[in-house]
Design a protein around this motif. Structure first.
Motif, PDB file in Angstrom:
ATOM      1  N   ALA A  16     -11.766 -31.223  27.319  1.00 23.39           N
ATOM      2  CA  ALA A  16     -12.788 -32.018  26.640  1.00 23.39           C
ATOM      3  C   ALA A  16     -12.212 -33.392  26.327  1.00 23.39           C
ATOM      4  N   ILE A  17     -13.113 -34.357  26.169  1.00 22.37           N
ATOM      5  CA  ILE A  17     -12.726 -35.744  25.900  1.00 22.37           C
ATOM      6  C   ILE A  17     -13.421 -36.223  24.632  1.00 22.37           C
ATOM      7  N   LEU A  18     -12.673 -36.924  23.802  1.00 23.62           N
ATOM      8  CA  LEU A  18     -13.223 -37.623  22.638  1.00 23.62           C
ATOM      9  C   LEU A  18     -13.033 -39.110  22.884  1.00 23.62           C
ATOM     10  N   LEU A  19     -14.135 -39.844  22.972  1.00 24.34           N
ATOM     11  CA  LEU A  19     -14.097 -41.284  23.215  1.00 24.34           C
ATOM     12  C   LEU A  19     -14.619 -42.018  21.997  1.00 24.34           C
ATOM     13  N   LEU A  20     -13.797 -42.900  21.423  1.00 30.73           N
ATOM     14  CA  LEU A  20     -14.195 -43.713  20.284  1.00 30.73           C
ATOM     15  C   LEU A  20     -14.808 -45.021  20.759  1.00 30.73           C
ATOM     16  N   GLU A  21     -15.587 -45.652  19.902  1.00 31.25           N
ATOM     17  CA  GLU A  21     -16.321 -46.851  20.322  1.00 31.25           C
ATOM     18  C   GLU A  21     -15.406 -48.037  20.612  1.00 31.25           C
ATOM     19  N   ASP A  22     -14.162 -47.993  20.134  1.00 31.25           N
ATOM     20  CA  ASP A  22     -13.237 -49.077  20.465  1.00 31.25           C
ATOM     21  C   ASP A  22     -12.456 -48.791  21.746  1.00 31.25           C
ATOM     22  N   GLY A  23     -12.823 -47.703  22.443  1.00 34.21           N
ATOM     23  CA  GLY A  23     -12.197 -47.387  23.712  1.00 34.21           C
ATOM     24  C   GLY A  23     -11.064 -46.385  23.638  1.00 34.21           C
ATOM     25  N   THR A  24     -10.646 -46.007  22.434  1.00 40.64           N
ATOM     26  CA  THR A  24      -9.574 -45.021  22.270  1.00 40.64           C
ATOM     27  C   THR A  24     -10.018 -43.658  22.793  1.00 40.64           C
ATOM     28  N   ILE A  25      -9.128 -42.964  23.498  1.00 42.23           N
ATOM     29  CA  ILE A  25      -9.457 -41.673  24.105  1.00 42.23           C
ATOM     30  C   ILE A  25      -8.478 -40.598  23.639  1.00 42.23           C
ATOM     31  N   TYR A  26      -9.026 -39.439  23.260  1.00 39.59           N
ATOM     32  CA  TYR A  26      -8.228 -38.249  22.977  1.00 39.59           C
ATOM     33  C   TYR A  26      -8.686 -37.159  23.935  1.00 39.59           C
ATOM     34  N   ARG A  27      -7.738 -36.405  24.459  1.00 36.02           N
ATOM     35  CA  ARG A  27      -8.068 -35.307  25.368  1.00 36.02           C
ATOM     36  C   ARG A  27      -7.596 -33.989  24.770  1.00 36.02           C
ATOM     37  N   GLY A  28      -8.439 -32.968  24.864  1.00 39.11           N
ATOM     38  CA  GLY A  28      -8.102 -31.662  24.314  1.00 39.11           C
ATOM     39  C   GLY A  28      -8.857 -30.557  25.011  1.00 39.11           C
ATOM     40  N   GLN A  29      -9.140 -29.476  24.265  1.00 42.74           N
ATOM     41  CA  GLN A  29      -9.865 -28.328  24.797  1.00 42.74           C
ATOM     42  C   GLN A  29     -11.240 -28.234  24.137  1.00 42.74           C
ATOM     43  N   SER A  30     -12.181 -27.673  24.847  1.00 43.76           N
ATOM     44  CA  SER A  30     -13.547 -27.577  24.349  1.00 43.76           C
ATOM     45  C   SER A  30     -13.699 -26.436  23.352  1.00 43.76           C
ATOM     46  N   LEU A  31     -14.701 -26.550  22.491  1.00 39.41           N
ATOM     47  CA  LEU A  31     -15.133 -25.469  21.613  1.00 39.41           C
ATOM     48  C   LEU A  31     -16.642 -25.556  21.500  1.00 39.41           C
ATOM     49  N   GLY A  32     -17.271 -24.468  21.057  1.00 35.37           N
ATOM     50  CA  GLY A  32     -18.727 -24.453  20.995  1.00 35.37           C
ATOM     51  C   GLY A  32     -19.328 -24.447  22.387  1.00 35.37           C
ATOM     52  N   LEU A  33     -20.470 -25.090  22.554  1.00 36.12           N
ATOM     53  CA  LEU A  33     -21.124 -25.164  23.856  1.00 36.12           C
ATOM     54  C   LEU A  33     -20.477 -26.223  24.746  1.00 36.12           C
ATOM     55  N   ILE A  34     -20.567 -26.003  26.047  1.00 37.88           N
ATOM     56  CA  ILE A  34     -20.164 -27.043  26.995  1.00 37.88           C
ATOM     57  C   ILE A  34     -21.280 -28.087  27.018  1.00 37.88           C
ATOM     58  N   GLY A  35     -20.936 -29.334  26.760  1.00 40.26           N
ATOM     59  CA  GLY A  35     -21.963 -30.362  26.714  1.00 40.26           C
ATOM     60  C   GLY A  35     -21.401 -31.690  26.246  1.00 40.26           C
ATOM     61  N   THR A  36     -22.292 -32.574  25.810  1.00 38.43           N
ATOM     62  CA  THR A  36     -21.932 -33.909  25.343  1.00 38.43           C
ATOM     63  C   THR A  36     -22.713 -34.215  24.076  1.00 38.43           C
ATOM     64  N   SER A  37     -22.035 -34.810  23.090  1.00 39.40           N
ATOM     65  CA  SER A  37     -22.698 -35.131  21.834  1.00 39.40           C
ATOM     66  C   SER A  37     -22.049 -36.351  21.210  1.00 39.40           C
ATOM     67  N   GLY A  38     -22.857 -37.177  20.551  1.00 39.45           N
ATOM     68  CA  GLY A  38     -22.345 -38.389  19.930  1.00 39.45           C
ATOM     69  C   GLY A  38     -22.794 -38.543  18.498  1.00 39.45           C
ATOM     70  N   GLY A  39     -22.027 -39.268  17.718  1.00 38.94           N
ATOM     71  CA  GLY A  39     -22.359 -39.526  16.324  1.00 38.94           C
ATOM     72  C   GLY A  39     -21.280 -40.365  15.679  1.00 38.94           C
ATOM     73  N   GLU A  40     -21.416 -40.599  14.372  1.00 44.59           N
ATOM     74  CA  GLU A  40     -20.383 -41.325  13.638  1.00 44.59           C
ATOM     75  C   GLU A  40     -19.228 -40.385  13.345  1.00 44.59           C
ATOM     76  N   LEU A  41     -18.023 -40.823  13.624  1.00 51.78           N
ATOM     77  CA  LEU A  41     -16.826 -40.004  13.437  1.00 51.78           C
ATOM     78  C   LEU A  41     -16.296 -40.189  12.021  1.00 51.78           C
ATOM     79  N   CYS A  42     -16.126 -39.068  11.307  1.00 51.85           N
ATOM     80  CA  CYS A  42     -15.598 -39.121   9.947  1.00 51.85           C
ATOM     81  C   CYS A  42     -14.700 -37.914   9.716  1.00 51.85           C
ATOM     82  N   PHE A  43     -13.916 -37.925   8.645  1.00 56.23           N
ATOM     83  CA  PHE A  43     -13.014 -36.806   8.402  1.00 56.23           C
ATOM     84  C   PHE A  43     -13.218 -36.220   7.011  1.00 56.23           C
ATOM     85  N   ASN A  44     -12.991 -34.901   6.919  1.00 58.42           N
ATOM     86  CA  ASN A  44     -13.078 -34.172   5.655  1.00 58.42           C
ATOM     87  C   ASN A  44     -11.719 -33.554   5.371  1.00 58.42           C
TER      88      ASN A  44
END
Length: 368
Positions: free
Chosen positions: A9-37
């Motif tokens: 799986a890929i995580l792409l931030l709006e400034d172009g930063t990329i993180y690569r990892g493994q998928s969880l949940g459904l296989i697909g694509t989703s976008g939103g505001e990134l925040c941390f808890n």
């Protein structure tokens, strides 16, 4: 989207930063505001909190999913987050009372996520750079295509979202021994807030986000409650207009989180988007009138303007955040109205602040 088969799986931030990892949940694509808890537990309550609608949540705790899910820990009727980012995602759970795995829960809810990335690095990055939009994909590997999808994700600033999470129909709840009527304006309310009101002898009638003040007043409530919810408070104009009219009636009014911000806007006090917000279970807040400090549960990305509220002739500050001195609570000087930025129902979180519900009920008793 399709059911999970572990894949990259890929995580792409709006400034172009990329993180690569493994998928969880459904296989697909989703976008939103990134925040941390920063909470160490209570992930199901977080994922079902309507205030997270439109957001991808990074959990700073290392393990997610290890105690499964169960119905009594939901805060709304569905999963509200747009995606999950975590370090280690547990496919299996050990809690005997759990009703299923988080993986199965996400598959049914259609949630896309990514794990096995360095969340410490990512959180430090977001902390320094600020909250930003992002997209997660376990089905698209072409970064240029993901950039196009990311461009379609709206900015949280100026975004009205209560209309997407509020109840569609008015409903009522009580414990059979209600002494007070409380009209609740649902901007994205959590179930445990309602539970706290009902357990204290309130019959609550929950209204959709755009209900007119006149319709709520027809029920002749003893007081009003303005709920938490997602989005930019400045864009929640229907609620702001209703609260202005509520204040004219001089009935007790209590607002939490977005409700706190809406009360500020109704008094001409502006709000603004924070650098990265407050989201966690351990935020220290000081009550300026008792001198006592509370460890609080928080989830907000907007805050009221400090200078405007301190200079307002009819509003006074009641609580401040001890980490950054932002405004966490206020009350009106000539009206029985008050609010807090944090979550005194604390689901999840400590119970230091539940006294605020008692203070609201005391106002209801005084006004009868």
């Amino acid at each position: 989207m399709k059911k999970q088969i572990t894949t990259e799986a890929i995580l792409l931030l709006e400034d172009g930063t990329i993180y690569r990892g493994q998928s969880l949940g459904l296989i697909g694509t989703s976008g939103g505001e990134l925040c941390f808890n920063t909470g160490m537990t209570g992930y199901q309550e977080i994922f079902t909190d309507p205030s997270y609608f439109g957001q991808i949540v990074i959990t700073t705790v290392s393990h997610v999913g290890n105690y499964g899910v169960q119905q009594e820990e939901v805060e709304s009727d569905k999963v509200q987050i747009k995606g999950l980012v975590c370090k280690e995602f547990s496919q299996h759970f050990s809690r005997k009372t759990a009703e299923g795995s988080l993986q199965e829960y996400f598959e049914k809810a259609g949630i896309v996520g990514i794990c096995e990335i360095d969340t410490r690095s990512l959180v430090r990055y977001i902390r320094d750079k600020g909250a930003m939009n992002a997209v997660i994909s376990s089905e698209v590997t072409d970064v240029e295509v993901l950039k196009q999808k990311l461009a379609e994700v709206p900015s949280m600033k100026g975004l009205e979202l209560s209309s997407q999470v509020s109840t569609r129909e008015t409903y009522s709840l009580n414990n059979g021994e209600a002494k007070y009527r409380v009209a609740v304006l649902d901007l994205g309310i959590k179930k445990n807030i309602i539970n706290n009101l009902v357990s204290r002898g309130c019959e609550v009638r929950v209204y959709p986000y755009n209900t007119s003040f006149e319709e709520m007043e027809e029920w002749n409530p003893d007081g009003y409650f303005i709920s938490n919810g997602p989005g930019d408070p400045a864009a929640t104009t229907d609620a702001v207009n209703s609260v202005r009219k509520m204040l004219e009636k001089q009935k007790p009014l209590f607002g939490i989180c977005l409700g706190h911000q809406v009360l500020a806007e109704a008094n001409g006090i502006s709000t603004y988007k924070m650098h990265n917000g407050h989201r966690g279970l351990n935020h220290p807040v000081k009550n300026l009138f008792t001198g006592r400090s509370e460890i609080t549960s928080q989830n907000h990305g907007f805050v009221v303007d400090e200078e405007q509220i301190r200079n307002h002739p009819e509003v006074e500050v009641t609580h401040i955040n001890l980490n950054d001195n932002t405004i966490e609570g206020m009350r009106m000087k000539s009206k029985p109205a008050f609010s807090v930025q944090y979550h005194p129902e604390s689901s999840p979180g400590p119970h230091d602040s539940t006294y605020l519900f008692d203070e609201f009920v005391a106002l209801l008793e005084q006004s009868k």
